[in-house]
Design a protein around this motif. Structure first.
Motif, PDB file in Angstrom:
ATOM      1  N   TYR A  13       0.829  -1.196   0.000  1.00 18.11           N
ATOM      2  CA  TYR A  13       0.000   0.000   0.000  1.00 18.11           C
ATOM      3  C   TYR A  13       0.873   1.259   0.000  1.00 18.11           C
ATOM      4  CZ  TYR A  13      -4.326  -2.513   0.711  1.00 18.11           C
ATOM      5  OH  TYR A  13      -5.409  -3.324   0.532  1.00 18.11           O
ATOM      6  N   TYR A  14       0.397   2.283  -0.704  1.00 20.32           N
ATOM      7  CA  TYR A  14       1.080   3.567  -0.806  1.00 20.32           C
ATOM      8  C   TYR A  14       0.108   4.694  -0.491  1.00 20.32           C
ATOM      9  CZ  TYR A  14       5.143   1.534  -3.075  1.00 20.32           C
ATOM     10  OH  TYR A  14       6.268   0.810  -3.347  1.00 20.32           O
ATOM     11  N   PHE A  15       0.660   5.775   0.030  1.00 16.80           N
ATOM     12  CA  PHE A  15      -0.077   7.007   0.228  1.00 16.80           C
ATOM     13  C   PHE A  15       0.297   7.922  -0.924  1.00 16.80           C
ATOM     14  CE2 PHE A  15       0.171  11.426   1.617  1.00 16.80           C
ATOM     15  CZ  PHE A  15      -1.121  11.642   2.042  1.00 16.80           C
ATOM     16  N   ARG A  16      -0.677   8.588  -1.513  1.00 15.65           N
ATOM     17  CA  ARG A  16      -0.409   9.474  -2.641  1.00 15.65           C
ATOM     18  C   ARG A  16      -1.303  10.695  -2.535  1.00 15.65           C
ATOM     19  NH1 ARG A  16      -1.301   7.086  -8.509  1.00 15.65           N
ATOM     20  NH2 ARG A  16      -3.137   8.383  -8.654  1.00 15.65           N
ATOM     21  N   GLN A  17      -0.700  11.888  -2.680  1.00 17.35           N
ATOM     22  CA  GLN A  17      -1.470  13.125  -2.622  1.00 17.35           C
ATOM     23  C   GLN A  17      -0.821  14.163  -3.529  1.00 17.35           C
ATOM     24  OE1 GLN A  17      -2.064  14.639   1.310  1.00 17.35           O
ATOM     25  NE2 GLN A  17      -3.513  16.169   0.642  1.00 17.35           N
ATOM     26  N   THR A  18      -1.644  14.950  -4.200  1.00 21.12           N
ATOM     27  CA  THR A  18      -1.102  16.000  -5.055  1.00 21.12           C
ATOM     28  C   THR A  18      -0.626  17.169  -4.199  1.00 21.12           C
ATOM     29  OG1 THR A  18      -3.284  16.958  -5.357  1.00 21.12           O
ATOM     30  CG2 THR A  18      -2.551  15.415  -7.029  1.00 21.12           C
ATOM     31  N   VAL A  19       0.403  17.831  -4.697  1.00 30.00           N
ATOM     32  CA  VAL A  19       0.954  19.013  -4.038  1.00 30.00           C
ATOM     33  C   VAL A  19       0.240  20.232  -4.617  1.00 30.00           C
ATOM     34  CG1 VAL A  19       3.061  20.385  -3.742  1.00 30.00           C
ATOM     35  CG2 VAL A  19       3.180  17.884  -3.705  1.00 30.00           C
ATOM     36  N   PRO A  20      -0.199  21.170  -3.776  1.00 29.21           N
ATOM     37  CA  PRO A  20      -0.856  22.368  -4.291  1.00 29.21           C
ATOM     38  C   PRO A  20       0.054  23.123  -5.272  1.00 29.21           C
ATOM     39  CG  PRO A  20      -1.098  22.242  -1.914  1.00 29.21           C
ATOM     40  CD  PRO A  20      -0.150  21.152  -2.321  1.00 29.21           C
ATOM     41  N   LYS A  21      -0.553  23.722  -6.288  1.00 33.84           N
ATOM     42  CA  LYS A  21       0.215  24.422  -7.319  1.00 33.84           C
ATOM     43  C   LYS A  21       1.135  25.488  -6.751  1.00 33.84           C
ATOM     44  CE  LYS A  21      -2.973  23.628 -11.103  1.00 33.84           C
ATOM     45  NZ  LYS A  21      -3.819  24.222 -12.130  1.00 33.84           N
ATOM     46  N   SER A  22       0.704  26.146  -5.691  1.00 39.40           N
ATOM     47  CA  SER A  22       1.512  27.213  -5.102  1.00 39.40           C
ATOM     48  C   SER A  22       2.795  26.686  -4.438  1.00 39.40           C
ATOM     49  CB  SER A  22       0.691  27.981  -4.071  1.00 39.40           C
ATOM     50  OG  SER A  22       0.258  27.117  -3.041  1.00 39.40           O
ATOM     51  N   LYS A  29       7.939  18.873  -6.827  1.00 38.26           N
ATOM     52  CA  LYS A  29       7.139  17.731  -7.249  1.00 38.26           C
ATOM     53  C   LYS A  29       5.692  18.161  -7.396  1.00 38.26           C
ATOM     54  CE  LYS A  29       9.796  14.289  -4.697  1.00 38.26           C
ATOM     55  NZ  LYS A  29       9.731  13.213  -3.709  1.00 38.26           N
ATOM     56  N   SER A  30       4.954  17.439  -8.238  1.00 38.99           N
ATOM     57  CA  SER A  30       3.525  17.711  -8.367  1.00 38.99           C
ATOM     58  C   SER A  30       2.701  16.707  -7.564  1.00 38.99           C
ATOM     59  CB  SER A  30       3.106  17.669  -9.829  1.00 38.99           C
ATOM     60  OG  SER A  30       3.352  16.386 -10.359  1.00 38.99           O
ATOM     61  N   GLU A  31       3.376  15.668  -7.070  1.00 39.09           N
ATOM     62  CA  GLU A  31       2.689  14.627  -6.329  1.00 39.09           C
ATOM     63  C   GLU A  31       3.631  14.078  -5.252  1.00 39.09           C
ATOM     64  OE1 GLU A  31      -0.128  11.512  -8.208  1.00 39.09           O
ATOM     65  OE2 GLU A  31       1.873  10.639  -8.228  1.00 39.09           O
TER      66      GLU A  31
END
Length: 57
Positions: A13-22, A29-31
């Motif tokens: 299992y992995y945790f994945r979240q997008t990074v806010p554009k700012s 990174k974008s993720e």
């Protein structure tokens, strides 16, 4: 809230979240991805619960 996802080949299992554009230029990174080091869903939730309880104190 994001939820863990299971890698199709390894079963981990992995945790994945997008990074806010700012913040993308600062972080580079974008993720954000991190291994949760388990393939057992029950163990995953046990670790998460224990971690959140320990962090609260």
């Amino acid at each position: 809230m994001t939820s863990p996802y299971k890698h199709p080949n390894s079963g981990i299992y992995y945790f994945r979240q997008t990074v806010p554009k700012s913040l993308r230029l600062i972080i580079g990174k974008s993720e954000f991805k991190a291994s949760l080091r388990t393939s057992m869903l029950v163990q995953l939730y046990d670790r998460t619960l224990c971690g959140s309880v320990l962090d609260a104190n």
